[in-house]
Enzyme design. Sequence first.
Site, PDB file in Angstrom:
ATOM      1  N   GLU A  65      17.367 -19.184  -4.468  1.00  0.00           N
ATOM      2  CA  GLU A  65      17.191 -18.051  -4.950  1.00  0.00           C
ATOM      3  C   GLU A  65      16.830 -17.769  -6.635  1.00  0.00           C
ATOM      4  O   GLU A  65      15.864 -17.118  -6.945  1.00  0.00           O
ATOM      5  CB  GLU A  65      18.350 -17.014  -4.664  1.00  0.00           C
ATOM      6  CG  GLU A  65      18.501 -15.644  -4.925  1.00  0.00           C
ATOM      7  CD  GLU A  65      17.026 -14.821  -4.694  1.00  0.00           C
ATOM      8  OE1 GLU A  65      16.330 -15.360  -3.729  1.00  0.00           O
ATOM      9  OE2 GLU A  65      16.969 -13.764  -5.051  1.00  0.00           O
ATOM     10  N   ASN A 110      -2.419   2.435   5.783  1.00  0.00           N
ATOM     11  CA  ASN A 110      -1.797   1.314   5.525  1.00  0.00           C
ATOM     12  C   ASN A 110      -1.486   0.713   6.894  1.00  0.00           C
ATOM     13  O   ASN A 110      -1.392   1.231   7.721  1.00  0.00           O
ATOM     14  CB  ASN A 110      -0.308   1.815   5.225  1.00  0.00           C
ATOM     15  CG  ASN A 110      -0.044   2.265   3.594  1.00  0.00           C
ATOM     16  OD1 ASN A 110      -1.224   2.413   3.118  1.00  0.00           O
ATOM     17  ND2 ASN A 110       0.904   2.766   3.349  1.00  0.00           N
ATOM     18  N   GLY A 111      -1.669  -0.675   6.709  1.00  0.00           N
ATOM     19  CA  GLY A 111      -1.581  -1.365   8.118  1.00  0.00           C
ATOM     20  C   GLY A 111      -2.519  -2.330   8.248  1.00  0.00           C
ATOM     21  O   GLY A 111      -3.497  -2.405   7.320  1.00  0.00           O
ATOM     22  N   ARG A 141       5.595  -0.825  -4.566  1.00  0.00           N
ATOM     23  CA  ARG A 141       5.303  -1.589  -3.054  1.00  0.00           C
ATOM     24  C   ARG A 141       4.230  -2.572  -3.481  1.00  0.00           C
ATOM     25  O   ARG A 141       3.804  -3.443  -2.810  1.00  0.00           O
ATOM     26  CB  ARG A 141       4.778  -0.466  -2.212  1.00  0.00           C
ATOM     27  CG  ARG A 141       5.661   0.683  -1.789  1.00  0.00           C
ATOM     28  CD  ARG A 141       5.043   1.614  -1.072  1.00  0.00           C
ATOM     29  NE  ARG A 141       4.760   1.267   0.153  1.00  0.00           N
ATOM     30  CZ  ARG A 141       5.293   1.500   1.354  1.00  0.00           C
ATOM     31  NH1 ARG A 141       6.569   2.344   0.835  1.00  0.00           N
ATOM     32  NH2 ARG A 141       5.155   1.394   2.425  1.00  0.00           N
ATOM     33  N   CYS A 182       0.853  -1.102  -0.059  1.00  0.00           N
ATOM     34  CA  CYS A 182      -0.019   0.181  -0.158  1.00  0.00           C
ATOM     35  C   CYS A 182       0.843   1.151  -0.001  1.00  0.00           C
ATOM     36  O   CYS A 182       2.082   1.044   0.593  1.00  0.00           O
ATOM     37  CB  CYS A 182      -1.028   0.107   1.268  1.00  0.00           C
ATOM     38  SG  CYS A 182      -2.084  -1.336   1.532  1.00  0.00           S
ATOM     39  N   LYS A 210       6.470  -5.034  -2.658  1.00  0.00           N
ATOM     40  CA  LYS A 210       7.968  -4.898  -2.214  1.00  0.00           C
ATOM     41  C   LYS A 210       8.240  -4.931  -0.708  1.00  0.00           C
ATOM     42  O   LYS A 210       9.259  -5.323  -0.249  1.00  0.00           O
ATOM     43  CB  LYS A 210       8.623  -3.499  -2.729  1.00  0.00           C
ATOM     44  CG  LYS A 210       9.800  -3.095  -2.413  1.00  0.00           C
ATOM     45  CD  LYS A 210      10.606  -4.236  -3.315  1.00  0.00           C
ATOM     46  CE  LYS A 210      12.185  -3.932  -3.241  1.00  0.00           C
ATOM     47  NZ  LYS A 210      12.913  -5.004  -3.826  1.00  0.00           N
ATOM     48  N   GLU A 219       8.788 -15.797  -9.424  1.00  0.00           N
ATOM     49  CA  GLU A 219       8.122 -14.692  -8.985  1.00  0.00           C
ATOM     50  C   GLU A 219       7.628 -13.534 -10.166  1.00  0.00           C
ATOM     51  O   GLU A 219       6.877 -12.898 -10.241  1.00  0.00           O
ATOM     52  CB  GLU A 219       8.686 -13.835  -7.821  1.00  0.00           C
ATOM     53  CG  GLU A 219       9.974 -13.119  -8.015  1.00  0.00           C
ATOM     54  CD  GLU A 219      10.539 -12.559  -6.673  1.00  0.00           C
ATOM     55  OE1 GLU A 219       9.599 -11.898  -5.922  1.00  0.00           O
ATOM     56  OE2 GLU A 219      11.470 -12.591  -6.443  1.00  0.00           O
ATOM     57  N   TRP A 239      -3.244  -2.609  -1.537  1.00  0.00           N
ATOM     58  CA  TRP A 239      -2.940  -4.265  -1.541  1.00  0.00           C
ATOM     59  C   TRP A 239      -3.840  -4.679  -0.688  1.00  0.00           C
ATOM     60  O   TRP A 239      -3.836  -4.793   0.621  1.00  0.00           O
ATOM     61  CB  TRP A 239      -1.429  -4.501  -1.234  1.00  0.00           C
ATOM     62  CG  TRP A 239      -0.957  -5.813  -1.773  1.00  0.00           C
ATOM     63  CD1 TRP A 239      -0.568  -6.252  -2.762  1.00  0.00           C
ATOM     64  CD2 TRP A 239      -0.854  -7.021  -1.039  1.00  0.00           C
ATOM     65  NE1 TRP A 239       0.048  -7.482  -2.924  1.00  0.00           N
ATOM     66  CE2 TRP A 239      -0.263  -7.897  -1.992  1.00  0.00           C
ATOM     67  CE3 TRP A 239      -1.347  -7.327   0.478  1.00  0.00           C
ATOM     68  CZ2 TRP A 239      -0.346  -9.166  -1.244  1.00  0.00           C
ATOM     69  CZ3 TRP A 239      -1.109  -8.709   1.011  1.00  0.00           C
ATOM     70  CH2 TRP A 239      -0.679  -9.531   0.017  1.00  0.00           C
ATOM     71  N   LYS A 251      13.445 -16.318  -7.942  1.00  0.00           N
ATOM     72  CA  LYS A 251      13.461 -15.112  -8.887  1.00  0.00           C
ATOM     73  C   LYS A 251      12.684 -15.583 -10.133  1.00  0.00           C
ATOM     74  O   LYS A 251      11.659 -14.733 -10.811  1.00  0.00           O
ATOM     75  CB  LYS A 251      14.655 -14.925  -9.334  1.00  0.00           C
ATOM     76  CG  LYS A 251      15.680 -13.983  -8.397  1.00  0.00           C
ATOM     77  CD  LYS A 251      15.233 -12.804  -8.165  1.00  0.00           C
ATOM     78  CE  LYS A 251      14.517 -12.495  -7.107  1.00  0.00           C
ATOM     79  NZ  LYS A 251      14.820 -12.290  -6.054  1.00  0.00           N
ATOM     80  N   HIS A 310      15.176 -38.948  -5.130  1.00  0.00           N
ATOM     81  CA  HIS A 310      14.162 -39.410  -3.788  1.00  0.00           C
ATOM     82  C   HIS A 310      12.633 -38.788  -4.007  1.00  0.00           C
ATOM     83  O   HIS A 310      12.096 -38.639  -3.055  1.00  0.00           O
ATOM     84  CB  HIS A 310      14.970 -38.824  -2.466  1.00  0.00           C
ATOM     85  CG  HIS A 310      16.108 -39.462  -2.318  1.00  0.00           C
ATOM     86  ND1 HIS A 310      16.220 -40.585  -1.679  1.00  0.00           N
ATOM     87  CD2 HIS A 310      17.403 -38.898  -2.496  1.00  0.00           C
ATOM     88  CE1 HIS A 310      17.393 -40.993  -1.695  1.00  0.00           C
ATOM     89  NE2 HIS A 310      18.110 -39.844  -1.902  1.00  0.00           N
TER      90      HIS A 310
END
Length: 593
Positions: free
Chosen positions: A470, A99-100, A27, A2, A588, A477, A73, A474, A493
């Site tokens: 990592e 926000n929150g 964000r 947000c 973000k 996403e 968001w 990447k 396995h």
Amino acid sequence: MCGIVGGIGKCDFRDYVLGGLKKLDYRGYDSAGLAYVKEGKVNLYKTPGTVEALASKVPAFEGAEIAIGHTRWATHGDPSEVNAHPQFSQGRLVYLVHNGVIENFRALKTRLKARGYSFLSQTDTEVIADVLEFHYLTNGKDALKAIRETEIDLEGSYACAIIFEGDEHLYFMKKGSPLLIGVGDKAMYLASDCLPMIKLAKSYVDLSDGDYGCLSPEGLTLYNEGRAVEPVYSERKIDDYDYDLRGYPHFMLKEIEEEPMVLSRLIDNYFDPESGEYLFDPSLLKAMKEADEIIFLACGTSHYASLYGLEFMEFYGKKASSYIASEWAYHPISLSKKPFYVLLSQSGETADLIACQKIINDEGRPNLAIVNVKDSTLSRRATYSCLIYAGLEVAVAATKSYIAQIGLMALLLGALTNSSSPVRHLEKLGEAIEDVIARKEDIHETAKKITGARDAFFVGRGSDYSAALECALKLKEISYIHAEAYAGGEIKHGPIALIEKGTPVFGLISEVDTALPLRNNIEEVKSRGAATYIVSSLSLSSGKDAFVTKDVKPYLNSFLKVVYGQYLAYYVSLEKGLPIDKPRNLAKSVTVE
Ligand code: F6R
């Protein structure tokens, strides 16, 4: 998550609010809205979707006196127009952006319902507007009193910009979510971070938890817990450089290519070449030396970076562990007598990690926050704090901050062992990254071959397994290809059942001891139809490898495989025409649990 933008005074508010929201879009958001006051009347516009969609709805509004804007968001309720912010109170006396997360919003809703309030949206924010309105009316329309009483009612986190219909000020309150005031020439501004204001504000005030107050075109009045507070003004917060694409088509590409510069800036900040001394706080080093275990906590990419920290501590001869913050927060067990905690976070605002830090601080244990954002919540609350100096990272996918986090931990290792070698090793790493950058088109060619893939696998052993984790993150996403990382030995396995004709499998080879077994693993999947690509270090390479990275010190070799993975993800996403810097559903800074 947000974004908030607001201001009061003489300003082209349409440009500032819409432009500012655009700057905050890194964000992550899924709806947007704004409200402005002109001739004392509040005008409201909201939409699901993008800031551009909002802009197409909003007429010119020259002469507005106050404006607030928001990118949301979704957490409570879907990303619809009715749930977008600004939310307003039942009597339309209060308009606010938030926000929150308000944890007790259900209990507050029940109380408000008993007082005759009903609700239009599913948001927790609408409840704040109604609580404010209730206190506003019971306090003879005293907005500051209403805010103070509302703060007492609220549990959770909030940064809010608030308009009271008919009032000439812009109000705010803050707890747990970042909010910044900007001081302009003929206007005052506020925003979730300084980006929207960098061209307008001469100085800033970083609000602390519990701060609330109001802005007029001339200045700021600040309170905390009912008492007046003297604001602390600071100069410019970031360089325009960071928020300028500098000719790059995407921030992600720019940020990958800043990695060598970021490493040398990190060295400059933590090592004095004249004296040959590290510049870490001696008491931090002492606390780490005295600890019987170093415990790393982080989320996502920062967690994968922490796996290297763990390895470095083991080189140092220290017992170390690494946990995913959201797991540890619910099982905060340490059997050590003297643990030292290292909290890694690009944003310094990640809710899961803040929850861990609260547990650690409540136990009185020392902790180090390794962050990219100065004065972020984690760094303020930590016993020790180290900045990674990566500069603003705009793309949602972390790249340069990951390299900087690992660079910082390598320098810490140097300081703990009284060795300047890591400095030279990181310099060489920077040069080797330049070499990957120079050959990025080879990676682009491979990316073109896998754009149609449904699944992809990254396989490594030892530190290459950390790198593989990592690389897979990447790819998933930003290219939306389902990607997984496996430790080479685990392939047989179970995961090998997933291999179909053409499934891309990337084998990462940086370690001499595991190079051969890893090649065997890749042969096994190849003989079952996988399209295999080996990314190896020069001294361990064979003529048929897809990409070969320069040799650096063995403990740093696998990072070059991550740079490969960053480019691969970038180019796959580019080929698929996806929103590289702002992938769907992601934010973000993840400020909710
Ligand atoms: C992935 C990514 C996320 C973050 C995670 C933690 O590219 O950026 O996985 O690493 O959300 O964020 P910070 O480091 O801000 O705590």
